[in-house]
Each structure stands twice: as C-alpha cells, then as structure tokens.
Design a protein around this motif. Structure first.
Motif, PDB file in Angstrom:
ATOM      1  N   THR A 201       9.381  -9.738   4.077  1.00  0.00           N
ATOM      2  CA  THR A 201       8.461  -9.938   2.969  1.00  0.00           C
ATOM      3  C   THR A 201       7.045  -9.975   3.529  1.00  0.00           C
ATOM      4  O   THR A 201       6.844 -10.376   4.680  1.00  0.00           O
ATOM      5  CB  THR A 201       8.731 -11.247   2.206  1.00  0.00           C
ATOM      6  N   GLY A 202       6.094  -9.557   2.724  1.00  0.00           N
ATOM      7  CA  GLY A 202       4.707  -9.559   3.164  1.00  0.00           C
ATOM      8  C   GLY A 202       3.762  -9.343   2.002  1.00  0.00           C
ATOM      9  O   GLY A 202       4.167  -9.033   0.885  1.00  0.00           O
ATOM     10  N   GLU A 203       2.489  -9.489   2.293  1.00  0.00           N
ATOM     11  CA  GLU A 203       1.436  -9.334   1.289  1.00  0.00           C
ATOM     12  C   GLU A 203       0.956  -7.895   1.261  1.00  0.00           C
ATOM     13  O   GLU A 203       0.823  -7.252   2.302  1.00  0.00           O
ATOM     14  CB  GLU A 203       0.275 -10.258   1.644  1.00  0.00           C
ATOM     15  N   VAL A 204       0.684  -7.390   0.069  1.00  0.00           N
ATOM     16  CA  VAL A 204       0.164  -6.034  -0.085  1.00  0.00           C
ATOM     17  C   VAL A 204      -1.310  -6.040   0.292  1.00  0.00           C
ATOM     18  O   VAL A 204      -2.109  -6.773  -0.281  1.00  0.00           O
ATOM     19  CB  VAL A 204       0.346  -5.527  -1.539  1.00  0.00           C
ATOM     20  N   LEU A 205      -1.661  -5.217   1.299  1.00  0.00           N
ATOM     21  CA  LEU A 205      -3.049  -5.111   1.738  1.00  0.00           C
ATOM     22  C   LEU A 205      -3.807  -4.045   0.964  1.00  0.00           C
ATOM     23  O   LEU A 205      -4.995  -4.181   0.712  1.00  0.00           O
ATOM     24  CB  LEU A 205      -3.106  -4.783   3.232  1.00  0.00           C
ATOM     25  N   GLN A 206      -3.093  -2.966   0.599  1.00  0.00           N
ATOM     26  CA  GLN A 206      -3.746  -1.847  -0.083  1.00  0.00           C
ATOM     27  C   GLN A 206      -2.715  -1.094  -0.902  1.00  0.00           C
ATOM     28  O   GLN A 206      -1.560  -0.968  -0.498  1.00  0.00           O
ATOM     29  CB  GLN A 206      -4.370  -0.920   0.964  1.00  0.00           C
ATOM     30  N   VAL A 207      -3.127  -0.573  -2.057  1.00  0.00           N
ATOM     31  CA  VAL A 207      -2.283   0.250  -2.909  1.00  0.00           C
ATOM     32  C   VAL A 207      -2.883   1.651  -2.945  1.00  0.00           C
ATOM     33  O   VAL A 207      -4.084   1.810  -3.151  1.00  0.00           O
ATOM     34  CB  VAL A 207      -2.187  -0.331  -4.339  1.00  0.00           C
ATOM     35  N   LEU A 208      -2.056   2.663  -2.720  1.00  0.00           N
ATOM     36  CA  LEU A 208      -2.490   4.060  -2.749  1.00  0.00           C
ATOM     37  C   LEU A 208      -1.822   4.742  -3.931  1.00  0.00           C
ATOM     38  O   LEU A 208      -0.744   5.328  -3.806  1.00  0.00           O
ATOM     39  CB  LEU A 208      -2.104   4.752  -1.430  1.00  0.00           C
ATOM     40  N   PRO A 209      -2.430   4.671  -5.137  1.00  0.00           N
ATOM     41  CA  PRO A 209      -1.773   5.166  -6.342  1.00  0.00           C
ATOM     42  C   PRO A 209      -1.563   6.682  -6.371  1.00  0.00           C
ATOM     43  O   PRO A 209      -0.576   7.150  -6.925  1.00  0.00           O
ATOM     44  CB  PRO A 209      -2.681   4.721  -7.479  1.00  0.00           C
ATOM     45  N   LYS A 210      -2.448   7.449  -5.760  1.00  0.00           N
ATOM     46  CA  LYS A 210      -2.288   8.907  -5.779  1.00  0.00           C
ATOM     47  C   LYS A 210      -1.086   9.351  -4.951  1.00  0.00           C
ATOM     48  O   LYS A 210      -0.465  10.366  -5.246  1.00  0.00           O
ATOM     49  CB  LYS A 210      -3.546   9.586  -5.251  1.00  0.00           C
ATOM     50  N   GLU A 211      -0.766   8.577  -3.913  1.00  0.00           N
ATOM     51  CA  GLU A 211       0.362   8.907  -3.044  1.00  0.00           C
ATOM     52  C   GLU A 211       1.614   8.102  -3.378  1.00  0.00           C
ATOM     53  O   GLU A 211       2.654   8.296  -2.752  1.00  0.00           O
ATOM     54  CB  GLU A 211      -0.027   8.645  -1.586  1.00  0.00           C
ATOM     55  N   ASN A 212       1.534   7.155  -4.332  1.00  0.00           N
ATOM     56  CA  ASN A 212       2.633   6.241  -4.670  1.00  0.00           C
ATOM     57  C   ASN A 212       3.107   5.454  -3.451  1.00  0.00           C
ATOM     58  O   ASN A 212       4.295   5.330  -3.197  1.00  0.00           O
ATOM     59  CB  ASN A 212       3.812   6.981  -5.303  1.00  0.00           C
ATOM     60  N   LYS A 213       2.155   4.913  -2.696  1.00  0.00           N
ATOM     61  CA  LYS A 213       2.483   4.153  -1.498  1.00  0.00           C
ATOM     62  C   LYS A 213       1.688   2.861  -1.471  1.00  0.00           C
ATOM     63  O   LYS A 213       0.663   2.720  -2.132  1.00  0.00           O
ATOM     64  CB  LYS A 213       2.173   4.976  -0.244  1.00  0.00           C
ATOM     65  N   VAL A 214       2.202   1.896  -0.697  1.00  0.00           N
ATOM     66  CA  VAL A 214       1.512   0.630  -0.478  1.00  0.00           C
ATOM     67  C   VAL A 214       1.492   0.338   1.019  1.00  0.00           C
ATOM     68  O   VAL A 214       2.343   0.824   1.763  1.00  0.00           O
ATOM     69  CB  VAL A 214       2.188  -0.548  -1.219  1.00  0.00           C
ATOM     70  N   ILE A 215       0.510  -0.458   1.443  1.00  0.00           N
ATOM     71  CA  ILE A 215       0.445  -0.919   2.828  1.00  0.00           C
ATOM     72  C   ILE A 215       0.710  -2.417   2.799  1.00  0.00           C
ATOM     73  O   ILE A 215       0.008  -3.168   2.115  1.00  0.00           O
ATOM     74  CB  ILE A 215      -0.915  -0.597   3.457  1.00  0.00           C
ATOM     75  N   VAL A 216       1.758  -2.849   3.531  1.00  0.00           N
ATOM     76  CA  VAL A 216       2.194  -4.239   3.537  1.00  0.00           C
ATOM     77  C   VAL A 216       1.882  -4.842   4.907  1.00  0.00           C
ATOM     78  O   VAL A 216       2.122  -4.215   5.941  1.00  0.00           O
ATOM     79  CB  VAL A 216       3.701  -4.348   3.233  1.00  0.00           C
TER      80      VAL A 216
END
Length: 79
Positions: free
Chosen positions: A24-39
């Motif tokens: 588990t971790g905190e979301v640092l960034q959301v990349l909506p165009k790529e449908n990805k997140v950085i945790v």
C-alpha cells in the motif's frame, strides 16, 4: 473528452497486481492521459544519472518510482 478517474493525488491505494502486489502507498501523481498512477515506494527502478554541476556532480544511480496502470491499484477506504 477527459476521462473521469476515481483515484486522486494523496489517496492511499493498494497494489492488486504486478511485482509489488499487496503493498500500500500514497499516490504521488496521476497521469490521466496514460491511465497510470505513480505510487510512493512502489515499482521502484534504478535509473542512471549523468554528472552535472548542481545536483549530482559525480553521476551514479537514482531510485525512481515508475508509473503503474490504474487498473492494477485499488483505493483503500477508511482513512
């Protein structure tokens, strides 16, 4: 038209697929165009860095979080 995502920056998520499954971790960034997140502290890759004058005069390696597909994470409720 923009895609509406249910996960926002700062949310706590659990990895449900991949090498870091169960973390588990905190979301640092959301990349909506790529449908990805950085945790934070998940899917960490070692990147080489060239020497520069300010930050890293010797060069070397830096640990960097890589994007994870949004379908591989689930939002943790109850914070």
């Amino acid at each position: 038209m923009a895609i509406k995502l249910k996960i926002k920056k700062g949310d706590t998520v659990k990895i449900i697929a991949g090498d870091d499954k169960g973390k588990t971790g905190e979301v640092l960034q959301v990349l909506p165009k790529e449908n990805k997140v950085i945790v934070k502290d998940c899917k960490v890759a070692k990147k080489t860095v060239k020497p520069d004058q300010e930050k890293n005069p010797n060069g070397g390696f830096v640990n960097k979080e890589m994007p994870i597909d949004i379908s591989n994470v689930a939002k943790v409720e109850g914070n």
